[in-house]
Design a protein around this motif. Structure first.
Motif, PDB file in Angstrom:
ATOM      1  N   HIS A  83      30.423   4.023  14.752  1.00 37.26           N
ATOM      2  CA  HIS A  83      29.052   4.488  14.604  1.00 37.26           C
ATOM      3  C   HIS A  83      28.899   5.951  15.002  1.00 37.26           C
ATOM      4  O   HIS A  83      28.112   6.677  14.399  1.00 37.26           O
ATOM      5  CB  HIS A  83      28.113   3.630  15.469  1.00 37.26           C
ATOM      6  CG  HIS A  83      28.158   2.182  15.144  1.00 37.26           C
ATOM      7  ND1 HIS A  83      27.821   1.190  16.050  1.00 37.26           N
ATOM      8  CD2 HIS A  83      28.521   1.524  14.012  1.00 37.26           C
ATOM      9  CE1 HIS A  83      27.955   0.009  15.488  1.00 37.26           C
ATOM     10  NE2 HIS A  83      28.385   0.187  14.257  1.00 37.26           N
ATOM     11  N   SER A  84      29.643   6.364  16.010  1.00 32.00           N
ATOM     12  CA  SER A  84      29.410   7.689  16.591  1.00 32.00           C
ATOM     13  C   SER A  84      29.720   8.828  15.629  1.00 32.00           C
ATOM     14  O   SER A  84      28.931   9.770  15.500  1.00 32.00           O
ATOM     15  CB  SER A  84      30.221   7.852  17.877  1.00 32.00           C
ATOM     16  OG  SER A  84      31.608   7.690  17.634  1.00 32.00           O
ATOM     17  N   GLU A  85      30.849   8.772  14.948  1.00 29.78           N
ATOM     18  CA  GLU A  85      31.224   9.875  14.058  1.00 29.78           C
ATOM     19  C   GLU A  85      30.213  10.023  12.921  1.00 29.78           C
ATOM     20  O   GLU A  85      29.844  11.138  12.537  1.00 29.78           O
ATOM     21  CB  GLU A  85      32.632   9.653  13.510  1.00 29.78           C
ATOM     22  CG  GLU A  85      33.721   9.796  14.569  1.00 29.78           C
ATOM     23  CD  GLU A  85      35.113   9.584  14.013  1.00 29.78           C
ATOM     24  OE1 GLU A  85      35.213   9.176  12.832  1.00 29.78           O
ATOM     25  OE2 GLU A  85      36.085   9.825  14.743  1.00 29.78           O
ATOM     26  N   PRO A 102      27.330  -2.343  18.984  1.00 31.51           N
ATOM     27  CA  PRO A 102      27.059  -1.422  20.078  1.00 31.51           C
ATOM     28  C   PRO A 102      26.992   0.003  19.544  1.00 31.51           C
ATOM     29  O   PRO A 102      27.695   0.352  18.599  1.00 31.51           O
ATOM     30  CB  PRO A 102      28.251  -1.607  21.011  1.00 31.51           C
ATOM     31  CG  PRO A 102      29.371  -2.007  20.099  1.00 31.51           C
ATOM     32  CD  PRO A 102      28.733  -2.839  19.026  1.00 31.51           C
ATOM     33  N   MET A 103      26.148   0.825  20.169  1.00 35.28           N
ATOM     34  CA  MET A 103      25.968   2.192  19.673  1.00 35.28           C
ATOM     35  C   MET A 103      27.287   2.951  19.662  1.00 35.28           C
ATOM     36  O   MET A 103      27.558   3.736  18.754  1.00 35.28           O
ATOM     37  CB  MET A 103      24.944   2.919  20.540  1.00 35.28           C
ATOM     38  CG  MET A 103      24.590   4.302  20.039  1.00 35.28           C
ATOM     39  SD  MET A 103      23.312   5.118  21.014  1.00 35.28           S
ATOM     40  CE  MET A 103      24.276   5.716  22.422  1.00 35.28           C
ATOM     41  N   MET A 113      26.523  11.543  20.861  1.00 36.93           N
ATOM     42  CA  MET A 113      25.512  11.123  19.895  1.00 36.93           C
ATOM     43  C   MET A 113      24.124  11.586  20.339  1.00 36.93           C
ATOM     44  O   MET A 113      23.333  12.106  19.545  1.00 36.93           O
ATOM     45  CB  MET A 113      25.536   9.606  19.744  1.00 36.93           C
ATOM     46  CG  MET A 113      26.809   9.073  19.114  1.00 36.93           C
ATOM     47  SD  MET A 113      26.942   7.268  19.231  1.00 36.93           S
ATOM     48  CE  MET A 113      25.764   6.746  17.983  1.00 36.93           C
ATOM     49  N   ILE A 114      23.826  11.397  21.608  1.00 36.91           N
ATOM     50  CA  ILE A 114      22.524  11.779  22.157  1.00 36.91           C
ATOM     51  C   ILE A 114      22.326  13.288  22.054  1.00 36.91           C
ATOM     52  O   ILE A 114      21.263  13.774  21.641  1.00 36.91           O
ATOM     53  CB  ILE A 114      22.403  11.307  23.617  1.00 36.91           C
ATOM     54  CG1 ILE A 114      22.384   9.774  23.677  1.00 36.91           C
ATOM     55  CG2 ILE A 114      21.155  11.884  24.279  1.00 36.91           C
ATOM     56  CD1 ILE A 114      22.619   9.206  25.068  1.00 36.91           C
ATOM     57  N   GLN A 115      23.360  14.039  22.417  1.00 35.79           N
ATOM     58  CA  GLN A 115      23.276  15.501  22.366  1.00 35.79           C
ATOM     59  C   GLN A 115      23.076  15.997  20.939  1.00 35.79           C
ATOM     60  O   GLN A 115      22.277  16.917  20.698  1.00 35.79           O
ATOM     61  CB  GLN A 115      24.540  16.106  22.970  1.00 35.79           C
ATOM     62  CG  GLN A 115      24.648  15.931  24.478  1.00 35.79           C
ATOM     63  CD  GLN A 115      26.041  16.203  25.013  1.00 35.79           C
ATOM     64  OE1 GLN A 115      26.912  16.702  24.293  1.00 35.79           O
ATOM     65  NE2 GLN A 115      26.266  15.865  26.271  1.00 35.79           N
ATOM     66  N   ALA A 116      23.776  15.382  19.989  1.00 38.72           N
ATOM     67  CA  ALA A 116      23.643  15.798  18.590  1.00 38.72           C
ATOM     68  C   ALA A 116      22.236  15.517  18.070  1.00 38.72           C
ATOM     69  O   ALA A 116      21.651  16.342  17.358  1.00 38.72           O
ATOM     70  CB  ALA A 116      24.680  15.076  17.734  1.00 38.72           C
TER      71      ALA A 116
END
Length: 361
Positions: A83-85, A102-103, A113-116
């Motif tokens: 999911h992250s990429e 899961p995230m 992910m949050i920062q992006a």
């Protein structure tokens, strides 16, 4: 990017079971809010089939190409673990993100992910669908009114009802094809190995427990944290025969036991929790995620004028997945933070890690 449009143009990455049962049908139903403009899956046969069923012309086997589609306002990520990429790339293009659980695997991934999302001012929402269950909302209000809470019993038993083909084929038509390239399977393995290495705070034993419980256990944890927050400490965790048990200390005389496992040869499903207090006992029972509109139920046990009373509350027949999509749309068009935002999802993962770290088998 037309982020103020009432109708959001959405792309789907991953066309597997949960996409077919829940996300795609509800996106189609909510046509006044969403338009499915592109689909992606590593199975060419599957994405072609879904494109035909939902009249979606733009179909891809490469998520990079889908994200480069200028029409897309939001992406829904329904892949197994990567999911992250996808989310980070989507954020960099100004695309809002709803990602299945899961995230992420590691906290490092979650932070990225949050920062992006923050940097690019897009919404990052985790699909923690039980939070959107009307019964969960009602139970939360009742539990908050309990005097002197003493004990929480959080429990999941997922037998063959959980996701086996013999069960799913009875409740829905699921399309599966065997054309996923070996190269893609290898890439998925490399992705998991890479992010497992980032779990530097866990022993190999705890790391194995974490990755084996992450997919199912995260449901239990976000439900627990949604009402009670984080415990002071994880006191104990043990594992045996595919089951785990953990004891969490919430302070002020409140503790929680968490058990999770499965009955391999018994078609059974149990998920939920019971809260024991001085003046009442409240139980919330969830149904399996694969049956639409199956209502979760609340049971309240208490005394009334010296008499024992047991009552069952059915809050609503509304479907959690649909309410989740309604919330995602509202967050984007009204510029409000998601209830299950990236930071919340990260904290849910952290508690599950703490539970696994307490295992020393």
């Amino acid at each position: 990017m037309k982020k103020e449009n009432k109708v959001l143009k959405v792309g789907i990455v991953g066309c597997g079971t949960i996409a077919q049962i829940m996300h795609l049908p509800y996106l189609k139903e909510l046509e006044e809010l969403y338009e499915i403009v592109a689909l992606c899956d590593v199975s060419k046969k599957l994405v072609r089939k879904m494109g035909g069923l939902y009249n979606v012309k733009k179909i891809y086997t490469d998520h990079h190409k889908l994200l480069n589609d200028a029409d897309i306002d939001a992406v829904i990520i329904l892949t197994p673990l990567n999911h992250s990429e996808i989310a980070i790339e989507a954020a960099s293009m100004g695309i809002h993100i709803l990602t299945e659980k899961p995230m992420s695997i590691s906290l490092k991934e979650a932070d990225e992910m949050i920062q992006a999302a923050n940097k690019n001012r897009v919404k990052l929402m985790a699909a923690h669908m039980r939070i959107y269950n009307p019964a969960y909302e009602a139970a939360k209000d009742i539990i908050n009114g309990i005097k002197d809470k003493i004990f929480i019993r959080l429990h999941t038993n997922c037998g063959i009802t959980g996701g086996a083909p013999e069960f799913l084929n009875q409740v829905a038509k699921i399309y599966r094809f065997d054309d996923v390239p070996n190269k893609v399977r290898k890439e998925q393995e490399v992705f998991i190995e890479k992010h497992l290495k980032e779990l530097t705070g866990l022993s190999e034993t705890s790391k194995n427990l974490y990755i084996n419980t992450l997919g199912g256990g995260i449901h239990d944890i976000y439900v627990l944290r949604g009402i009670f927050g984080n415990p002071r400490k994880v006191l104990f965790t043990d594992k045996w025969n595919g089951w785990i048990i953990s004891v969490l200390d919430y302070g002020e005389g409140l503790r929680c036991s968490y058990t999770m496992g499965g009955t391999a040869d018994v078609s059974d499903f149990e998920a939920g929790f019971t809260v024991y207090g001085r003046d009442k006992v409240v139980t919330l029972k969830f149904q399996t995620s694969y049956i639409k509109n199956a209502p979760a139920e609340i049971e309240v046990r208490e005394m009334d004028k010296g008499m024992f009373v047991r009552k069952t509350i059915r809050a609503s027949w509304e479907e959690s997945f649909k309410r989740e999509l309604l919330h995602f749309h509202e967050c984007i068009v009204k510029h409000i933070p998601p209830l299950t935002c990236g930071e919340t999802a990260k904290q849910d993962q952290k508690l599950l890690m703490d539970i696994c770290e307490a295992y020393h088998g």
